[in-house]
Every structure is written in C-alpha cells, then in structure tokens.
Design a protein around this motif. Structure first.
Motif, PDB file in Angstrom:
ATOM      1  N   GLY A  36      -6.440   6.707  -4.347  1.00  0.00           N
ATOM      2  CA  GLY A  36      -5.473   6.235  -5.323  1.00  0.00           C
ATOM      3  C   GLY A  36      -4.047   6.370  -4.836  1.00  0.00           C
ATOM      4  N   ILE A  37      -3.112   6.363  -5.813  1.00  0.00           N
ATOM      5  CA  ILE A  37      -1.683   6.377  -5.510  1.00  0.00           C
ATOM      6  C   ILE A  37      -1.310   7.663  -4.772  1.00  0.00           C
ATOM      7  CG2 ILE A  37       0.611   6.310  -6.534  1.00  0.00           C
ATOM      8  CD1 ILE A  37      -0.707   4.894  -8.951  1.00  0.00           C
ATOM      9  N   LYS A  38      -0.575   7.504  -3.675  1.00  0.00           N
ATOM     10  CA  LYS A  38      -0.134   8.666  -2.893  1.00  0.00           C
ATOM     11  C   LYS A  38       1.284   9.078  -3.235  1.00  0.00           C
ATOM     12  CE  LYS A  38      -3.008   8.035   1.232  1.00  0.00           C
ATOM     13  NZ  LYS A  38      -2.978   7.847   2.706  1.00  0.00           N
ATOM     14  N   CYS A  39       2.159   8.111  -3.490  1.00  0.00           N
ATOM     15  CA  CYS A  39       3.548   8.432  -3.792  1.00  0.00           C
ATOM     16  C   CYS A  39       4.145   7.335  -4.665  1.00  0.00           C
ATOM     17  CB  CYS A  39       4.363   8.619  -2.508  1.00  0.00           C
ATOM     18  SG  CYS A  39       4.583   7.100  -1.542  1.00  0.00           S
ATOM     19  N   ILE A  40       5.303   7.661  -5.243  1.00  0.00           N
ATOM     20  CA  ILE A  40       6.026   6.688  -6.051  1.00  0.00           C
ATOM     21  C   ILE A  40       7.470   6.633  -5.566  1.00  0.00           C
ATOM     22  CG2 ILE A  40       4.591   7.028  -8.100  1.00  0.00           C
ATOM     23  CD1 ILE A  40       6.884   8.730  -9.253  1.00  0.00           C
ATOM     24  N   GLU A  41       8.090   5.487  -5.810  1.00  0.00           N
ATOM     25  CA  GLU A  41       9.529   5.365  -5.585  1.00  0.00           C
ATOM     26  C   GLU A  41      10.195   5.282  -6.946  1.00  0.00           C
ATOM     27  OE1 GLU A  41      12.525   2.041  -3.800  1.00  0.00           O
ATOM     28  OE2 GLU A  41      11.016   2.821  -2.399  1.00  0.00           O
ATOM     29  N   LEU A  42      11.049   6.251  -7.238  1.00  0.00           N
ATOM     30  CA  LEU A  42      11.729   6.331  -8.525  1.00  0.00           C
ATOM     31  C   LEU A  42      13.205   6.573  -8.263  1.00  0.00           C
ATOM     32  CD1 LEU A  42      11.261   6.465 -11.677  1.00  0.00           C
ATOM     33  CD2 LEU A  42      11.237   8.948 -11.395  1.00  0.00           C
ATOM     34  N   GLY A  43      14.008   5.523  -8.412  1.00  0.00           N
ATOM     35  CA  GLY A  43      15.437   5.643  -8.122  1.00  0.00           C
ATOM     36  C   GLY A  43      15.661   5.919  -6.644  1.00  0.00           C
ATOM     37  N   ARG A  44      16.433   6.973  -6.353  1.00  0.00           N
ATOM     38  CA  ARG A  44      16.744   7.295  -4.963  1.00  0.00           C
ATOM     39  C   ARG A  44      15.714   8.219  -4.328  1.00  0.00           C
ATOM     40  NH1 ARG A  44      22.051  11.221  -5.936  1.00  0.00           N
ATOM     41  NH2 ARG A  44      21.059  12.696  -7.361  1.00  0.00           N
ATOM     42  N   TYR A  45      14.637   8.515  -5.035  1.00  0.00           N
ATOM     43  CA  TYR A  45      13.641   9.465  -4.543  1.00  0.00           C
ATOM     44  C   TYR A  45      12.306   8.782  -4.273  1.00  0.00           C
ATOM     45  CZ  TYR A  45      16.852  13.129  -6.114  1.00  0.00           C
ATOM     46  OH  TYR A  45      17.941  13.935  -6.291  1.00  0.00           O
ATOM     47  N   GLU A  46      11.662   9.216  -3.213  1.00  0.00           N
ATOM     48  CA  GLU A  46      10.261   8.902  -2.965  1.00  0.00           C
ATOM     49  C   GLU A  46       9.483  10.205  -3.167  1.00  0.00           C
ATOM     50  OE1 GLU A  46       8.041   8.070   1.034  1.00  0.00           O
ATOM     51  OE2 GLU A  46       8.771   6.136   0.280  1.00  0.00           O
ATOM     52  N   ILE A  47       8.558  10.219  -4.130  1.00  0.00           N
ATOM     53  CA  ILE A  47       7.930  11.451  -4.585  1.00  0.00           C
ATOM     54  C   ILE A  47       6.431  11.393  -4.348  1.00  0.00           C
ATOM     55  CG2 ILE A  47       7.733  13.057  -6.524  1.00  0.00           C
ATOM     56  CD1 ILE A  47      10.022  11.486  -7.875  1.00  0.00           C
ATOM     57  N   ASP A  48       5.894  12.394  -3.673  1.00  0.00           N
ATOM     58  CA  ASP A  48       4.439  12.510  -3.521  1.00  0.00           C
ATOM     59  C   ASP A  48       3.831  12.917  -4.857  1.00  0.00           C
ATOM     60  OD1 ASP A  48       4.556  11.882  -0.830  1.00  0.00           O
ATOM     61  OD2 ASP A  48       4.731  13.981  -0.203  1.00  0.00           O
ATOM     62  N   VAL A  49       2.731  12.262  -5.234  1.00  0.00           N
ATOM     63  CA  VAL A  49       2.089  12.568  -6.515  1.00  0.00           C
ATOM     64  C   VAL A  49       1.065  13.680  -6.324  1.00  0.00           C
ATOM     65  CG1 VAL A  49       2.455  10.190  -7.238  1.00  0.00           C
ATOM     66  CG2 VAL A  49       0.243  10.847  -6.305  1.00  0.00           C
ATOM     67  N   TRP A  50       0.714  14.330  -7.417  1.00  0.00           N
ATOM     68  CA  TRP A  50      -0.207  15.469  -7.378  1.00  0.00           C
ATOM     69  C   TRP A  50      -1.574  15.148  -7.960  1.00  0.00           C
ATOM     70  CZ3 TRP A  50       3.810  19.402  -9.809  1.00  0.00           C
ATOM     71  CH2 TRP A  50       4.892  19.516  -8.932  1.00  0.00           C
ATOM     72  N   TYR A  51      -1.616  14.241  -8.919  1.00  0.00           N
ATOM     73  CA  TYR A  51      -2.873  13.933  -9.601  1.00  0.00           C
ATOM     74  C   TYR A  51      -2.976  12.423  -9.829  1.00  0.00           C
ATOM     75  CZ  TYR A  51      -2.410  18.910 -10.619  1.00  0.00           C
ATOM     76  OH  TYR A  51      -2.229  20.257 -10.501  1.00  0.00           O
ATOM     77  N   ASN A  52      -4.166  11.979 -10.213  1.00  0.00           N
ATOM     78  CA  ASN A  52      -4.373  10.570 -10.535  1.00  0.00           C
ATOM     79  C   ASN A  52      -3.885  10.285 -11.956  1.00  0.00           C
ATOM     80  OD1 ASN A  52      -5.598   9.856  -8.085  1.00  0.00           O
ATOM     81  ND2 ASN A  52      -7.570  10.649  -8.772  1.00  0.00           N
ATOM     82  N   SER A  53      -3.479   9.042 -12.169  1.00  0.00           N
ATOM     83  CA  SER A  53      -3.021   8.617 -13.483  1.00  0.00           C
ATOM     84  C   SER A  53      -3.680   7.281 -13.813  1.00  0.00           C
ATOM     85  CB  SER A  53      -1.491   8.478 -13.496  1.00  0.00           C
ATOM     86  OG  SER A  53      -1.023   8.108 -14.779  1.00  0.00           O
ATOM     87  N   PRO A  54      -4.074   7.067 -15.049  1.00  0.00           N
ATOM     88  CA  PRO A  54      -4.844   5.852 -15.402  1.00  0.00           C
ATOM     89  C   PRO A  54      -3.988   4.598 -15.550  1.00  0.00           C
ATOM     90  CG  PRO A  54      -4.539   7.191 -17.355  1.00  0.00           C
ATOM     91  CD  PRO A  54      -3.965   7.985 -16.202  1.00  0.00           C
TER      92      PRO A  54
END
Length: 359
Positions: free
Chosen positions: A85-103
């Motif tokens: 599933g999703i490994k990271c997100i881009e939110l504004g000026r940050y690229e953030i590694d995710v910790w859990y799955n989201s539906p």
C-alpha cells in the motif's frame, strides 16, 4: 420324443456359442478402448525467450535485453507496492512516511505515494494533478470558524455534519498515523478542532483533535493527532490544553476516550503531570482535595489519581486518597520550568468560543 429332445439340445448349444462369441467381442472392444493411447511428445522448447541474435545487430540486442531487465525490476517494485500500500504522502512542503494503512478508495490505496492538498485535504495521484488542483482550490484554511489565534497559531472548529467531506478526508489522513483509529465516514456526531500555522499566505495543518457533540461518558477527546513533522515540539500538549479549556468552559470534567495510542498515552501522562505539579506549586492550603483539583483543572479524578500514583505522591489511608506534597518533586519542577519554556499553553484571552447551546 427323443428326436425332439436332440433337436432342442442342438439349438441350445448354438445359442450358447453365439452368446460366448458375442461376449468375447464385447470384452475385446472394452479392453481396446480402455487402453490409453500413447501421444507423441511435443518438441520441448529450450527457452521461452525469442532468439533474436540472428535477426538484429548485437548492439540493438543488448539494448533490448537491458530494457527488458529494467522493465522486470519495475514490475516487481510495483507488485511490492501493491502488496504493502501507500508508503508516503506529500502534504504541503513535507514528504511524510506513513505508519499504517488507511482505507482510501481502491484506485488510491495501493499507490506508492499519495498527494494531498493541505488546505482541503483532497487526495490525488500525482504532483501534476496536485499542482493543477492548488491553482483552483479556493481554501487557504480549514473550513469552519476560527476560534483561537495567537501569533501564527490558529484553531478552527469544524462541524462534521456541515463539512462532511473535509472531515472524512481528515480521518483518512489521520488513519495513516494511528493504528487504533476506526472512525472514517460517520463524522456527523463529531466536532473537529484543527490546529494550523500561518505562513506563505495560508493556514497549514499541524494536527487536530475530535470530540463527540454529546458524550455520555464526558469524553473531551475522541481522537488526537499531531502530524509527524510537528511532533516533539510541544504541539501535542497545546492540543490537549485546548481540549481541557473547552471542557472547563462547559462546566465539566473531561477525559480522553480510551484506549489511547502509545504516543497518546505518553503525551497525556506528561500533560497531567505538568498540570498537577503546577497546581500543587500554586496551592497554599494544607489539605488538598482530589475533587477540588479535578474541578479546577478539568481533569478527570481517575486520571489525576493514576498520575499521582505514578509519581509516588498518593497514599490511601482510612478509605481516603491523600496527596503527598513531595517537596523534592516540586522543587525540581520549578527549576525545570524556569530552564525550559517548551511547555506551550493556550492563552484563554485569545480564545473566541462559547459552549454550544444545542448540538
């Protein structure tokens, strides 16, 4: 009579021979049909790869093999991304590694990277789509009413019924970092308080907490999250502090919904400790009542008792809880408070909020 008998006997013998002959014929046919027929083995191909050596120059052949290998590696990587599933997100000026799955919806759930608008929290598949969206997005702050502003920090109160899509997107975002969170789409019974920081012409999300409009157990927080880039900077305590200030203005005593996440429990224990020690340092009376402490701080009595027990400042004697004002603990708290100013607090004079009359 005898001649007739002989003739009948002869006839019977002929019939018997015919039956036997027919039986042998049937057995022969059955045996021949049941015997498996051997098939000619098809010629085995030594390799499934096409033999191109004699059809193309060696340079083109090697280039083709290299491209084929890279395509196989890319396909393997895509297969691994789909599985996890999703490994990271881009939110504004940050690229953030995710910790859990989201539906998230199926077409977004298995992307290796998700692109999210930090104003409306809409999710997209690529940076190009996000850029086009931001150019058209009319929001530069969370929807709802701004109830607090001090410096660059603001809080917005958002009704889940009035801004359903935004609150659902907020819950999906939070699930990427909270293992125990289960609220995704039933957001109408909740209020959401989003903390933002103002810069570059917009209010950028830091974290949030949600609470039920009507909680039978007086929970003042249902879910709380500080986004990873802002953690360990005191923002979590600021979120908790606002939740208790709202609780006190409602004339209630509150507690967060249980169970808390590991990080949430650490944040709350730290907050309760600071609030209790601050109260004890300013309290001049000789006797300290758990009930009075709970009423003045807005913290549930059970949370106060568990925190005092963890600090070794509570004694149960003759059916009553007695608070032990350990002078060494209070002195250390005073010294550390002068040295360290990271304990961010809500300034009540900057709050513009009244308890709701009807929900």
């Amino acid at each position: 009579m005898r001649a007739r008998t002989t003739s009948g006997s002869t006839t019977n013998n002929k019939l018997t021979r015919l039956v036997e002959a027919r039986r042998r014929e049937i057995n022969h046919l059955m045996t021949s049909n049941s015997t498996p027929q051997k098939r000619a083995n098809p010629p085995r191909q030594a390799s499934r790869k096409p033999d191109l050596k004699n059809l193309t120059p060696i340079f083109d052949y090697e280039m083709f093999r290299e491209a084929q290998a890279k395509a196989a590696e890319h396909l393997q990587e895509q297969t691994r991304d789909v599985r996890f599933g999703i490994k990271c997100i881009e939110l504004g000026r940050y690229e953030i590694d995710v910790w859990y799955n989201s539906p998230y919806p199926e077409e977004y759930r298995y992307l290796p990277k998700l692109f999210i608008c930090e104003y409306c929290l809409k999710y997209m598949t690529s940076a190009e789509v996000l850029k086009r969206h931001i150019d058209k997005c009319t929001l530069r702050h969370p929807p709802g009413n701004e109830i607090y502003r001090k410096g660059t920090i603001s809080f917005f109160e958002i009704d889940g019924k009035q801004n359903e899509i935004y609150c659902q997107n907020l819950c999906l975002l939070a699930k990427l970092f909270l293992d125990h969170k289960t609220l995704y789409f039933d957001v109408e019974p909740f209020l959401f308080y989003v903390m933002t920081e103002y810069y570059s012409g917009g209010f950028h999300i830091i974290g949030y907490f949600s609470k039920e409009k009507n909680s039978s157990l007086n929970y003042n927080v249902s879910c709380i999250l500080t986004l990873p880039p802002y953690q360990k900077h005191g923002y979590g305590k600021l979120l908790i502090d606002l939740s208790y200030l709202l609780t006190k203005l409602e004339g209630k005593v509150g507690s967060p919904e249980k169970p808390l996440s590991d990080m949430g429990l650490i944040s709350y224990r730290s907050y309760w400790r600071l609030i209790i020690l601050e109260y004890l340092c300013n309290h001049k009376a000789k006797e300290i009542s758990i009930k009075d402490l709970s009423t003045e701080t807005g913290v549930n009595a059970y949370d106060i008792i568990s925190t005092l027990q963890a600090m070794g400042m509570l004694k149960y004697w003759k059916g009553k809880h007695l608070v032990l004002t350990r002078q060494d603990v209070l002195d250390d708290f005073r010294v550390n408070k002068r040295k360290k100013s990271s304990f961010k607090r809500i300034d009540p004079s900057c709050l513009r909020w009244n308890p709701p009359t009807n929900n």
